[in-house]
Design an enzyme around this catalytic site. Structure first.
Site, short mmCIF file in Angstrom:
data_model
loop_
_atom_site.label_atom_id
_atom_site.label_comp_id
_atom_site.label_asym_id
_atom_site.label_seq_id
_atom_site.Cartn_x
_atom_site.Cartn_y
_atom_site.Cartn_z
N CYS A 179 4.47 -3.24 -4.32
CA CYS A 179 5.72 -3.94 -4.00
C CYS A 179 5.97 -3.60 -2.54
CB CYS A 179 6.87 -3.46 -4.87
SG CYS A 179 8.51 -4.03 -4.34
N CYS A 238 5.73 -10.39 -0.51
CA CYS A 238 6.35 -9.88 -1.74
C CYS A 238 5.30 -10.01 -2.84
CB CYS A 238 7.59 -10.71 -2.07
SG CYS A 238 8.34 -10.38 -3.68
#
EC number: 5.1.1.3
Length: 293
Positions: free
Chosen positions: A200, A69
């Site tokens: 992302c 992440c």
């Protein structure tokens, strides 16, 4: 075992690439779907949630935890590596997904710094599409500037996109959102960027939409593929961290959300069936509780 942690579904893009390169390696995956998305949260919240997630992975046997992440990596990896890990888990390791991308963009090792060409004019432009928290952290432009000051970085926050992906939004809505953010960046830049980073790990799930919205000459760099390649190199340098099964083994998957609902959407994203088990979204549990959930 190697643990892979994400705020939700995005880390599955990294897990898939890792499993493709290392099919006999034992992997654990934990998606913090109960608290996703992380992008709008404060740095302190992201750090606390990431620490809790990594600790859960350690307590079910992970020796290495990958923060799959970008938001968690930008906000949490340095305090976890520098202050928390040496005190509580000195024999474990935490890796992030941003460093391999910085190396790819800058074409230089992570621990290298810029040489005497620091005053050169920018010769390449890289667009970074990311969450609000990742953009505000300045992680990408700061780390790239240290290693390749001749690369100009332009960021575009896509604050709602990860949440839309988590919620299984219709493709038409996702397309409109991606087109809007790409258009905003192109308008500010005034030309096509040389390269684009989907900063992302949720965004590769809609990479086709970014590809259609970006100019044809813009190269999209694959973060999952680069992270997987970096992990192969890491295990070569640290063979003690390997945990290979005699044959191909599927990852064990956990979520802080609803396991049945997460399994359905995750399997669609992953390309084959994944069965998730639920873990408590509160303070960490014992390894027995996690494995028996």
């Amino acid at each position: 075992m190697i643990g892979v942690f994400d705020s939700g579904y995005g880390g599955l893009t990294v897990l898939a690439a890792l499993h493709a390169r290392l099919p006999r390696q034992r992997f654990l995956y934990l998606g913090d779907n109960a608290h996703a998305p992380y992008g709008p949260k404060s740095g302190a919240e992201i750090l606390a949630l990431t620490q809790a997630g990594v600790e859960r992975l350690f307590h079910v046997g992970a020796r290495v935890a990958i923060l799959a992440c970008n938001t968690a990596t930008a906000a949490a990896i340095r305090p976890l590596q520098q202050a928390w890990l040496p005190v509580h888990y000195p024999n474990r390791r935490i890796l992030g997904v941003i460093a391999p991308m910085i190396e790819e963009i800058a074409q230089t090792p992570w621990h290298a710094t810029a040489g005497p060409d620091e005053k050169r004019r920018p010769v390449e432009t890289v667009a970074v599409f990311a969450t609000q928290a990742t953009v505000e952290s300045g992680f990408y432009p700061r780390e790239i500037a240290l290693r390749a000051p001749n690369i100009a970085v332009i960021q575009q926050a896509c604050p709602e996109l990860a949440g839309m992906i988590e919620a299984g939004a219709p493709e038409a809505a996702l397309r409109a959102t991606v087109v809007g953010h790409v258009g905003a960046l192109l308008q500010r830049l005034g030309r096509a960027p040389d390269k684009a980073v989907l900063g992302c790990t949720h965004f590769p799930l809609v990479e086709a939409l970014f590809r259609n919205a970006l100019p044809l000459e813009t190269q999209i760099l694959s973060q999952p593929a680069r992270v997987a390649a970096a992990m192969v190199a890491y295990l070569f340098r640290h063979p003690e961290m390997k945990d290979f099964a005699p044959e191909v083994v599927e990852p064990l998957c956990f979520t802080t959300g609803d396991a049945a609902a997460v399994s359905v959407l995750a399997s669609r994203f992953y390309g084959r069936h994944l069965r998730f088990q639920t873990v408590d979204s509160g303070p960490r549990e014992s390894s027995e509780t996690l494995l028996d959930a």
